[in-house]
Design an enzyme around this catalytic site. Structure first.
Site, PDB file in Angstrom:
ATOM      1  N   LYS A  40      -4.062  -0.055   7.183  1.00  0.00           N
ATOM      2  CA  LYS A  40      -4.108  -1.280   7.998  1.00  0.00           C
ATOM      3  C   LYS A  40      -2.701  -1.619   8.495  1.00  0.00           C
ATOM      4  CE  LYS A  40      -3.613  -4.110   3.858  1.00  0.00           C
ATOM      5  NZ  LYS A  40      -4.347  -4.688   2.720  1.00  0.00           N
ATOM      6  N   TYR A 275      24.852 -17.097  17.504  1.00  0.00           N
ATOM      7  CA  TYR A 275      24.211 -18.402  17.719  1.00  0.00           C
ATOM      8  C   TYR A 275      24.467 -19.364  16.568  1.00  0.00           C
ATOM      9  CZ  TYR A 275      21.096 -16.626  21.436  1.00  0.00           C
ATOM     10  OH  TYR A 275      20.568 -16.117  22.577  1.00  0.00           O
TER      11      TYR A 275
HETATM   12  C1  LIG Z   1      -4.178  -3.969   1.498  1.00  0.00           C
HETATM   13  C2  LIG Z   1      -5.246  -3.784   0.516  1.00  0.00           C
HETATM   14  C3  LIG Z   1      -5.152  -2.803  -0.481  1.00  0.00           C
HETATM   15  C4  LIG Z   1      -3.904  -1.971  -0.712  1.00  0.00           C
HETATM   16  O1  LIG Z   1      -2.986  -2.703  -1.483  1.00  0.00           O
HETATM   17  P1  LIG Z   1      -1.575  -2.068  -1.929  1.00  0.00           P
HETATM   18  O2  LIG Z   1      -0.995  -3.092  -2.829  1.00  0.00           O
HETATM   19  O3  LIG Z   1      -0.784  -1.880  -0.679  1.00  0.00           O
HETATM   20  O4  LIG Z   1      -1.872  -0.778  -2.601  1.00  0.00           O
HETATM   21  C5  LIG Z   1      -6.244  -2.609  -1.306  1.00  0.00           C
HETATM   22  N1  LIG Z   1      -7.371  -3.359  -1.165  1.00  0.00           N
HETATM   23  C6  LIG Z   1      -7.481  -4.314  -0.228  1.00  0.00           C
HETATM   24  C7  LIG Z   1      -8.738  -5.103  -0.116  1.00  0.00           C
HETATM   25  C8  LIG Z   1      -6.428  -4.574   0.639  1.00  0.00           C
HETATM   26  O5  LIG Z   1      -6.542  -5.539   1.549  1.00  0.00           O
END
Ligand SMILES: *Cc1c(COP(=O)(O)O)cnc(C)c1O
Length: 392
Positions: A40, A275
């Protein structure tokens, strides 16, 4: 030709490191446990398509949050199991069949719509029922389970493929008491689901930190994210993992982020830099201008706190991080020249600025540091530091 010579800022991906990390996690699991790699958020900022292509032979499944991401994973050529973990808009449901996706469900309304859709298309849509065990984020209330299971039992267009939950308190702590409570609740639910005739259901609860610190959470499938990219979820996970296992699990960061100096100048002592007049030189300062800023994913919270690496030496970030520009002090770096390479995130000559360090300075977590890297930065695959392939 080396494409990096044309770029002012870019991301390098060490795909051998990616394969090393995935193999390391695989070795922690029993052979029958599936490894689902979470890609993702543009593969945690790394670049979805190159990561999917490089990981494909090392994993059993990919996981994404949304339908649009699933579309990209299919475009990258992956034809195996692909789980959408987030919600799906009703008008997007049709894509579930078109792209042969596994979907996460939490409510009976969606199950009914998927059942109708599946029946209309002659498909049996694999769904994963996510249950609430104490995170109160996404998940069906255990009270609604009897209705959901009855619905799934009678359905022909949708089938119960998986059963999942997600831990609330596993990354940022060495105390796994709450995770144990959630795990116990999940076991009760899973046993009930199996007793109702769904005895093939794939149970999955573990993210990276759970897989590392509570092996009993791995069941039939693990949802591996950040660890696959070679990053530890937190110092606490690192400490718990080291305390648990004598053997050393070595994770290798996959991503480095670099830029070139676009301007160099001397600034007299007592002058303001950037800035907001937030920094004033204490001495005559050799100032380097870098062509990246918060719009590229260099957090504005790093203003005045971080350093970058120039010729392997630390160069402090001066003043505020701008939208597209960063200023740093190269007075002590030795001879710096226009277009010299600067490491913003990564390792050079044994000195490193890791995502964990940037996260600590910006008061966030390594996840956010990488996930917000701009998808528009060019990417190149490297092996032993040499470019092997320009990526799109
Ligand atoms: C993002 C996510 C993971 C992965 O988690 P990590 O800590 O990056 O291994 C697993 N399960 C769900 C539902 C997630 O949203």
């Amino acid at each position: 030709m080396d494409p990096r010579l044309n770029w002012l800022s870019w991301i390098e991906l060490d795909l051998a490191a990616l394969r090393h990390n995935l193999a390391a996690f695989r070795s922690l699991l029993t052979p029958s446990t599936q490894l689902l790699f979470v890609v993702k958020a543009n593969a945690y900022g790394h670049g979805l398509e190159p990561i999917v292509r490089a990981a494909a032979s090392s994993v059993d499944a990919f996981g994404v949050h949304a339908i649009g991401e699933a579309e990209q994973v299919r475009q990258a050529g992956w034809q195996g199991r692909l789980l959408v973990m987030g919600g799906i808009a009703r008008r997007e449901l049709e894509a579930v069949v078109r792209l042969s996706l596994d979907v996460t469900v939490f409510d009976s309304g969606t199950v009914r719509l998927l059942d109708e859709l599946g029946q209309a298309r002659g498909a049996s849509i694999p769904c994963h029922l996510k249950v609430e065990t104490g995170t109160h984020r996404q998940g069906a209330d255990p009270e609604d389970l009897p209705e959901l299971l009855a619905l799934l039992k009678g359905a022909r267009g949708v089938r119960l493929e998986g059963l999942s939950t997600h831990f609330a308190n596993i990354e940022d702590t060495t105390d796994h008491g709450y995770a144990q409570t959630q795990l116990a609740r999940f076991r009760v639910i899973a046993d009930e689901v199996r007793a109702r005739g769904f005895n093939q259901v794939v149970r999955h609860t573990a993210c990276t930190a759970a897989a590392l610190t509570l092996p009993e959470t791995t069941f039939e499938m693990v949802r591996l994210g950040i660890g696959g990219y070679g990053l530890w979820p937190s110092r606490e996970t690192l400490a718990s993992t080291r305390a648990r296992s004598g053997e050393r699990l070595e994770l290798r960061p996959v991503l480095s982020w670099k830029a070139r100096i676009t301007e160099l100048k001397w600034v007299e002592a007592g002058e303001y830099v950037g800035y907001g007049l937030s920094y004033r030189t204490g001495h005559r300062t050799r100032l380097a201008v870098l062509p990246i800023g918060y719009s590229d994913g260099y957090d504005r919270g790093l203003s005045g706190l971080a350093h970058v690496l120039v010729h392997g030496r630390r160069a402090p970030v001066l003043g505020r991080v701008c939208m597209n520009i960063l200023l740093c002090d190269v007075t002590d770096v030795g001879e710096a020249k226009i277009e010299d390479e600067v490491v913003l995130l990564g390792t050079v000559d044994g000195e490193s600025v890791g995502a964990d360090k940037l996260a600590a300075w910006a008061q966030t977590i390594p996840y956010e540091i990488v996930a917000r890297l701009s998808p528009t930065l060019p990417r190149v695959a490297v092996e032993d530091g040499a470019p092997i392939q320009q990526l799109r």
